[in-house]
Scaffold this motif. Structure first.
Motif, PDB file in Angstrom:
ATOM      1  N   MET A   1       0.851  -1.229   0.107  1.00  0.00           N
ATOM      2  CA  MET A   1      -0.291   0.046   0.151  1.00  0.00           C
ATOM      3  C   MET A   1       0.916   1.139   0.099  1.00  0.00           C
ATOM      4  O   MET A   1       0.801   2.094  -0.803  1.00  0.00           O
ATOM      5  CB  MET A   1      -0.901   0.006   1.111  1.00  0.00           C
ATOM      6  N   ASP A   2       1.865   1.495   0.837  1.00  0.00           N
ATOM      7  CA  ASP A   2       2.731   2.342   0.975  1.00  0.00           C
ATOM      8  C   ASP A   2       3.648   2.686  -0.242  1.00  0.00           C
ATOM      9  O   ASP A   2       3.761   3.783  -0.737  1.00  0.00           O
ATOM     10  CB  ASP A   2       3.830   2.228   1.973  1.00  0.00           C
ATOM     11  N   ILE A   3       3.937   1.524  -0.917  1.00  0.00           N
ATOM     12  CA  ILE A   3       4.764   1.714  -2.098  1.00  0.00           C
ATOM     13  C   ILE A   3       3.654   2.134  -3.278  1.00  0.00           C
ATOM     14  O   ILE A   3       4.314   3.081  -3.900  1.00  0.00           O
ATOM     15  CB  ILE A   3       5.300   0.495  -2.592  1.00  0.00           C
ATOM     16  N   LEU A   4       2.564   1.856  -3.551  1.00  0.00           N
ATOM     17  CA  LEU A   4       1.801   2.336  -4.411  1.00  0.00           C
ATOM     18  C   LEU A   4       1.346   3.674  -4.164  1.00  0.00           C
ATOM     19  O   LEU A   4       1.243   4.680  -5.217  1.00  0.00           O
ATOM     20  CB  LEU A   4       0.395   1.658  -4.605  1.00  0.00           C
ATOM     21  N   GLY A   5       1.059   4.283  -2.692  1.00  0.00           N
ATOM     22  CA  GLY A   5       0.867   5.426  -2.327  1.00  0.00           C
ATOM     23  C   GLY A   5       1.990   6.370  -2.756  1.00  0.00           C
ATOM     24  O   GLY A   5       1.508   7.615  -3.108  1.00  0.00           O
ATOM     25  N   VAL A   6       3.165   6.208  -2.491  1.00  0.00           N
ATOM     26  CA  VAL A   6       4.297   7.070  -2.747  1.00  0.00           C
ATOM     27  C   VAL A   6       4.341   7.326  -4.435  1.00  0.00           C
ATOM     28  O   VAL A   6       4.583   8.288  -4.934  1.00  0.00           O
ATOM     29  CB  VAL A   6       5.592   6.218  -2.221  1.00  0.00           C
ATOM     30  N   GLN A   7       3.802   6.307  -5.248  1.00  0.00           N
ATOM     31  CA  GLN A   7       3.909   6.515  -6.555  1.00  0.00           C
ATOM     32  C   GLN A   7       2.550   7.218  -7.170  1.00  0.00           C
ATOM     33  O   GLN A   7       2.399   7.417  -8.112  1.00  0.00           O
ATOM     34  CB  GLN A   7       3.906   5.007  -7.289  1.00  0.00           C
ATOM     35  N   GLY A   8       1.708   7.756  -6.205  1.00  0.00           N
ATOM     36  CA  GLY A   8       0.727   8.722  -6.542  1.00  0.00           C
ATOM     37  C   GLY A   8      -0.831   8.051  -6.482  1.00  0.00           C
ATOM     38  O   GLY A   8      -1.571   8.438  -6.885  1.00  0.00           O
ATOM     39  N   TYR A   9      -0.686   6.519  -6.282  1.00  0.00           N
ATOM     40  CA  TYR A   9      -2.077   6.093  -6.308  1.00  0.00           C
ATOM     41  C   TYR A   9      -2.485   6.395  -4.870  1.00  0.00           C
ATOM     42  O   TYR A   9      -2.070   6.536  -3.892  1.00  0.00           O
ATOM     43  CB  TYR A   9      -1.838   4.446  -6.578  1.00  0.00           C
ATOM     44  N   SER A  10      -4.046   6.183  -4.974  1.00  0.00           N
ATOM     45  CA  SER A  10      -4.869   6.191  -3.752  1.00  0.00           C
ATOM     46  C   SER A  10      -4.374   5.276  -2.716  1.00  0.00           C
ATOM     47  O   SER A  10      -4.473   4.204  -2.811  1.00  0.00           O
ATOM     48  CB  SER A  10      -6.271   6.205  -4.137  1.00  0.00           C
ATOM     49  N   TYR A  11      -4.245   5.765  -1.670  1.00  0.00           N
ATOM     50  CA  TYR A  11      -3.940   4.894  -0.324  1.00  0.00           C
ATOM     51  C   TYR A  11      -5.111   3.913   0.081  1.00  0.00           C
ATOM     52  O   TYR A  11      -5.076   2.761   0.166  1.00  0.00           O
ATOM     53  CB  TYR A  11      -3.392   5.664   0.977  1.00  0.00           C
ATOM     54  N   ASN A  12      -6.231   4.786  -0.051  1.00  0.00           N
ATOM     55  CA  ASN A  12      -7.455   3.819   0.290  1.00  0.00           C
ATOM     56  C   ASN A  12      -7.952   2.757  -0.892  1.00  0.00           C
ATOM     57  O   ASN A  12      -8.064   1.598  -0.614  1.00  0.00           O
ATOM     58  CB  ASN A  12      -8.780   4.703   0.376  1.00  0.00           C
ATOM     59  N   SER A  13      -7.655   3.056  -2.147  1.00  0.00           N
ATOM     60  CA  SER A  13      -7.867   2.337  -3.196  1.00  0.00           C
ATOM     61  C   SER A  13      -6.769   0.972  -3.036  1.00  0.00           C
ATOM     62  O   SER A  13      -7.001  -0.179  -3.468  1.00  0.00           O
ATOM     63  CB  SER A  13      -7.824   2.920  -4.641  1.00  0.00           C
ATOM     64  N   SER A  14      -5.499   1.282  -2.810  1.00  0.00           N
ATOM     65  CA  SER A  14      -4.644   0.351  -2.779  1.00  0.00           C
ATOM     66  C   SER A  14      -4.704  -0.776  -1.752  1.00  0.00           C
ATOM     67  O   SER A  14      -4.539  -1.808  -1.774  1.00  0.00           O
ATOM     68  CB  SER A  14      -3.341   0.925  -2.622  1.00  0.00           C
ATOM     69  N   TYR A  15      -5.301  -0.006  -0.542  1.00  0.00           N
ATOM     70  CA  TYR A  15      -5.620  -1.094   0.477  1.00  0.00           C
ATOM     71  C   TYR A  15      -6.746  -1.844  -0.060  1.00  0.00           C
ATOM     72  O   TYR A  15      -6.696  -3.041   0.352  1.00  0.00           O
ATOM     73  CB  TYR A  15      -5.971  -0.137   1.840  1.00  0.00           C
ATOM     74  N   ALA A  16      -7.784  -1.402  -0.496  1.00  0.00           N
ATOM     75  CA  ALA A  16      -8.759  -2.089  -0.966  1.00  0.00           C
ATOM     76  C   ALA A  16      -8.387  -3.283  -1.794  1.00  0.00           C
ATOM     77  O   ALA A  16      -8.863  -4.289  -1.873  1.00  0.00           O
ATOM     78  CB  ALA A  16      -9.969  -1.555  -1.502  1.00  0.00           C
ATOM     79  N   ALA A  17      -7.632  -2.803  -2.801  1.00  0.00           N
ATOM     80  CA  ALA A  17      -7.431  -3.812  -3.884  1.00  0.00           C
ATOM     81  C   ALA A  17      -6.407  -5.150  -3.092  1.00  0.00           C
ATOM     82  O   ALA A  17      -6.596  -6.006  -3.638  1.00  0.00           O
ATOM     83  CB  ALA A  17      -6.515  -3.244  -5.170  1.00  0.00           C
ATOM     84  N   ILE A  18      -5.732  -4.888  -2.177  1.00  0.00           N
ATOM     85  CA  ILE A  18      -4.984  -5.777  -1.586  1.00  0.00           C
ATOM     86  C   ILE A  18      -5.740  -6.574  -0.747  1.00  0.00           C
ATOM     87  O   ILE A  18      -5.608  -7.931  -0.888  1.00  0.00           O
ATOM     88  CB  ILE A  18      -3.816  -4.882  -0.655  1.00  0.00           C
ATOM     89  N   ASN A  19      -6.662  -5.992   0.073  1.00  0.00           N
ATOM     90  CA  ASN A  19      -7.585  -6.985   0.788  1.00  0.00           C
ATOM     91  C   ASN A  19      -8.470  -7.727  -0.329  1.00  0.00           C
ATOM     92  O   ASN A  19      -8.775  -8.930   0.215  1.00  0.00           O
ATOM     93  CB  ASN A  19      -8.500  -5.919   1.581  1.00  0.00           C
ATOM     94  N   ILE A  20      -9.005  -7.208  -1.312  1.00  0.00           N
ATOM     95  CA  ILE A  20      -9.753  -8.033  -2.340  1.00  0.00           C
ATOM     96  C   ILE A  20      -8.929  -9.176  -2.857  1.00  0.00           C
ATOM     97  O   ILE A  20      -9.297 -10.312  -3.055  1.00  0.00           O
ATOM     98  CB  ILE A  20     -10.269  -7.123  -3.333  1.00  0.00           C
TER      99      ILE A  20
END
Length: 53
Positions: A1-20
């Motif tokens: 999640m943090d890696i994607l967030g640093v690259q400009g992706y939404s933290y919430n969306s990254s967290y949701a995708a990982i959990n899915i």
């Protein structure tokens, strides 16, 4: 999640995708020791079923 967030992706969306992906069994999320603090760090690996050809 943090890696994607640093690259400009939404933290919430990254967290949701990982959990899915974890709920579907595509990835496994587990704790590893954190050398910089008391809280464990989350790690992700591809599930063994998905790694098979």
């Amino acid at each position: 999640m943090d890696i994607l967030g640093v690259q400009g992706y939404s933290y919430n969306s990254s967290y949701a995708a990982i959990n899915i992906l974890a709920d579907k069994g595509d990835i496994e999320i587990y704790d590893v020791d954190n050398p910089y603090g008391n809280m464990p760090t989350k790690a992700i690996k591809v599930s063994q079923m998905d790694a098979m050809p």
